[in-house]
Write a protein that holds these residues in place. Structure first.
Motif, PDB file in Angstrom:
ATOM      1  N   MET A  27       4.277   1.885 -17.353  1.00  0.00           N
ATOM      2  CA  MET A  27       3.484   3.069 -16.987  1.00  0.00           C
ATOM      3  C   MET A  27       4.400   4.291 -16.811  1.00  0.00           C
ATOM      4  O   MET A  27       4.060   5.403 -17.214  1.00  0.00           O
ATOM      5  N   ALA A  28       5.542   4.058 -16.203  1.00  0.00           N
ATOM      6  CA  ALA A  28       6.503   5.162 -16.032  1.00  0.00           C
ATOM      7  C   ALA A  28       6.967   5.678 -17.386  1.00  0.00           C
ATOM      8  O   ALA A  28       7.098   6.891 -17.598  1.00  0.00           O
ATOM      9  N   ALA A  29       7.202   4.751 -18.325  1.00  0.00           N
ATOM     10  CA  ALA A  29       7.636   5.180 -19.658  1.00  0.00           C
ATOM     11  C   ALA A  29       6.548   6.012 -20.324  1.00  0.00           C
ATOM     12  O   ALA A  29       6.816   7.096 -20.863  1.00  0.00           O
ATOM     13  N   LEU A  30       5.314   5.514 -20.275  1.00  0.00           N
ATOM     14  CA  LEU A  30       4.209   6.225 -20.920  1.00  0.00           C
ATOM     15  C   LEU A  30       4.015   7.620 -20.314  1.00  0.00           C
ATOM     16  O   LEU A  30       3.711   8.581 -21.020  1.00  0.00           O
ATOM     17  N   SER A  31       4.199   7.722 -19.022  1.00  0.00           N
ATOM     18  CA  SER A  31       3.943   9.013 -18.365  1.00  0.00           C
ATOM     19  C   SER A  31       5.007  10.056 -18.722  1.00  0.00           C
ATOM     20  O   SER A  31       4.853  11.227 -18.412  1.00  0.00           O
ATOM     21  N   ARG A  32       6.064   9.605 -19.412  1.00  0.00           N
ATOM     22  CA  ARG A  32       7.094  10.557 -19.851  1.00  0.00           C
ATOM     23  C   ARG A  32       6.709  11.314 -21.118  1.00  0.00           C
ATOM     24  O   ARG A  32       7.370  12.294 -21.480  1.00  0.00           O
ATOM     25  N   ALA A  33       5.686  10.820 -21.816  1.00  0.00           N
ATOM     26  CA  ALA A  33       5.310  11.441 -23.091  1.00  0.00           C
ATOM     27  C   ALA A  33       4.706  12.818 -22.815  1.00  0.00           C
ATOM     28  O   ALA A  33       3.549  12.927 -22.441  1.00  0.00           O
ATOM     29  N   ALA A  34       5.479  13.855 -22.994  1.00  0.00           N
ATOM     30  CA  ALA A  34       5.024  15.203 -22.634  1.00  0.00           C
ATOM     31  C   ALA A  34       4.249  15.832 -23.781  1.00  0.00           C
ATOM     32  O   ALA A  34       4.715  16.763 -24.439  1.00  0.00           O
ATOM     33  N   ILE A  35       3.055  15.277 -24.019  1.00  0.00           N
ATOM     34  CA  ILE A  35       2.184  15.838 -25.050  1.00  0.00           C
ATOM     35  C   ILE A  35       0.939  16.405 -24.379  1.00  0.00           C
ATOM     36  O   ILE A  35       0.688  16.151 -23.199  1.00  0.00           O
ATOM     37  N   CYS A  46       8.271   8.883 -25.805  1.00  0.00           N
ATOM     38  CA  CYS A  46       8.826   8.712 -24.464  1.00  0.00           C
ATOM     39  C   CYS A  46      10.317   9.011 -24.415  1.00  0.00           C
ATOM     40  O   CYS A  46      10.847   9.384 -23.370  1.00  0.00           O
ATOM     41  N   ARG A  47      10.992   8.851 -25.542  1.00  0.00           N
ATOM     42  CA  ARG A  47      12.423   9.154 -25.593  1.00  0.00           C
ATOM     43  C   ARG A  47      12.684  10.630 -25.878  1.00  0.00           C
ATOM     44  O   ARG A  47      13.773  11.123 -25.596  1.00  0.00           O
ATOM     45  N   HIS A  48      11.701  11.321 -26.444  1.00  0.00           N
ATOM     46  CA  HIS A  48      11.889  12.726 -26.815  1.00  0.00           C
ATOM     47  C   HIS A  48      10.710  13.565 -26.345  1.00  0.00           C
ATOM     48  O   HIS A  48       9.940  14.084 -27.163  1.00  0.00           O
TER      49      HIS A  48
END
Lengths: 392, 392
Positions: free
Chosen positions: A309-317, A169-171
């Motif tokens: 949920m917002a944090a998880l949705s940042r995971a661009a995999i 989520c940070r990268h």
């Protein structure tokens, strides 16, 4: 307290194959402190491909070192021996696997048992607050230092599942896929309580001495209690009953101080003692305290004002596999369901696997038959997205 | 060790209304020892009918005194205050209720904190091994001394459910009916482990001093850990999460030693400390050890060469109500199902009640709405079998 008068405490326990990588000289910590000349312990298996696109980062649990499997420099079995190797689910003929040791631990990465370069003495409680996110950032530095622009997969187990989510989520974009095993976005109240009691067992032991114990006078009674309680929580209530029931200790079995008042009488008690025996002296008590607290304090929502949920949705995999176990007391199944839901909201093709097992939180270490094949299949599926895949 | 040099340990804590009854002068214990001039603490509510046929015996849990409810001599609330009294489910306008304190405890019945008449000193670890069956036998003596040939009902909660089964199977015909609440015929491996760790927390505390602690130097850190772990196990994992979640401790809240290293940070931790605060100094550590071990060692099958079903089928009662709770970690539902099955094999008309509650093992103390009405109905049903019942 006169630090000079304190004999050396149990040293860091660095496995023979664990290599040490220097982190950025002033490594900034999430809680505000910084580490000088810190290092990260890691091991690798397999070979990085010419395209540098076959790297898997593995992040382990609370008491895991970087020695996840045997290798040329250390033929002893690692903590995930059946999972990693040529032809195994995490196939090192295909993948370049990197496993790192958590910051704050005592297996090579800098922690409370390490020497503070500013004083030449071990940090002990002078070590700054370390967080799950700090290990994630250190792992990112290591990945880049190894010349890897993008990871094929990040695999996180237990606490390492928290570290992996933090990293992803940070990268965004640093990894193409993710396997989360018995992980969580934050600890439950029950898990906090179980860990809090473990910390209290250590800090209540007079031999802890506010962290200034020595090799001769370590808080072994507190560590014993802490580890026994930990072990009890890592499996399921049903497993203990099925494995041990009410079987009494045979007379031939060695138990610690069998003539002591209220000594163990049942096999379940002996087993917990034996597990603690293996652990005491191999894990630094201050590191235990720091990392245990880091798990309790971790909250993936810290990155997004509390919105997990917002944090998880940042995971661009592209793809994820999220695995949970029905009998897990510490990281219950609803937490893995939350991870999967959040990843799906970020348009990640997410497969969930609910494993029915009596082996509780530790099932991924014990129940190879149920974990190996789906992990292998998932990794095959992501490999086949690569243009050079023979199966594509 | 020089006993004379040890100051008096925390005295027995005998509730104001608890009366003391002398047991047989040489009271034989199951494990082979005997007690001289032992006594049993008990309280009563209501009046024994002229026919002496309206007596209910109540046997409580590990930390329960005989003060189950307020009465004329002690208006303070008892541990089952909402259940016992005029017009309440255990209606003292109709029933004569006797509650006894367990042998081995510190609430009036003889135990390790009592004075050994042979020495004039407290027994401490010189107390002989005491068992659940011994409390059952002492209860039978009390019932007979009160002039009661047959009990209308024996009610046992938690450990008291073990005591009740022991009594019923050893004295067929002594009671006409039985209510078993969150009881068991023997402890599970998990419950043994949880209690074993509690005992270890106490005996690992250097202030325990092999039982020769004093008021000034009691093993309070060990007792604190033990009670916190106990409290954690008495409720359910889900309840902790729903009640406390990850709520941090407000700055205004008093916590023990808030500046200490690794002090509590979450409400769940503070709550467990507060529960322990209330307990420490009100329960003798040696009594804790003796009674805790007695629960682990109890096995109803001891009476029948290991055959629990055979033991249960000996209970010559007419009717039984067996209650269990879905979220009970310590005395899981399958144990109450076993009790019911065994009673039915002995031709006892047995009703089972599976209560869905988040309150775990302690639900019977916390969830009055679910326990009160069925207990009231069951007692009304057995009352109506009597010829003088207005509802018959």
């Amino acid at each position: 307290m006169d630090h000079q008068s304190v004999p050396d405490m149990p040293a860091e326990i660095i496995p023979p194959a664990t290599r040490l990588m220097a982190l950025a000289d002033r490594f900034q910590l999430k809680a505000g402190g910084e580490l000088h000349r810190a290092r990260l312990g890691y091991e690798t298996w397999g070979r990085l491909s010419p395209a540098r696109d076959n790297a898997i980062l593995l992040l382990g649990g609370f008491s895991a070192s970087a020695h996840a499997a045997s290798n040329a420099d250390d033929p002893s079995a690692g903590w995930w021996e059946r999972m990693i190797g040529p032809g195994k689910p995490i196939d090192t003929d295909r993948w370049f696997v990197i496993c790192i040791a958590s910051l704050g631990g005592c297996f090579g990465s800098t922690g409370p048992a390490s020497i503070n370069p500013a004083t030449g003495q071990r940090y002990r409680l002078g070590f700054p607050e370390v967080s799950i996110e700090d290990t994630a950032e250190a792992a990112v530095q290591a990945v880049r230092r190894l010349g890897i622009a993008q990871l094929a997969c990040v695999i996180g187990t237990s606490m390492g599942g928290m570290t992996a989510l933090s990293l992803l989520c940070r990268h965004p974009g640093l990894a193409r896929s993710h396997i989360n095993i018995s992980g969580a976005c934050q600890a439950t109240a029950f898990a906090i309580a179980i860990r809090s009691l473990q910390r209290q067992a250590i800090t209540s032991d007079p031999e802890w001495r506010e962290g200034y114990y020595s090799r001769a006078t370590a808080p072994s009674a507190g560590m014993r209690l802490a580890r026994m309680l930990g072990t009890l929580s890592y499996r399921s209530i049903e497993e203990w009953d099925i494995r041990f029931g009410r079987t009494p200790i045979g007379r031939e079995r060695a138990v610690p101080n069998p003539k002591a008042s209220f000594a163990p009488e049942f096999m379940i008690e002996t087993y917990l003692h034996q597990q603690a025996d293996r652990f005491i002296g191999r894990y630094d008590p201050n590191c235990y305290l720091y990392l245990s607290r880091a798990i309790d304090r971790f909250d993936l929502g810290d990155q997004t004002g509390g919105d997990i949920m917002a944090a998880l949705s940042r995971a661009a995999i592209d793809q994820a596999l999220v695995i949970g176990v029905t009998s897990d007391l510490l990281f219950p199944l609803c937490q893995q369901e939350m991870i999967a839901e959040g990843l799906r909201r970020g348009d990640v093709a997410t497969e969930t696997l609910r494993i029915t097992s009596l082996r509780g939180h530790d099932a991924f270490l014990a129940d190879f038959e149920q974990f190996g094949p789906p992990i292998g299949r998932f990794l095959t599926s992501i490999a086949c997205r690569q243009p050079d895949c023979a199966n594509a």
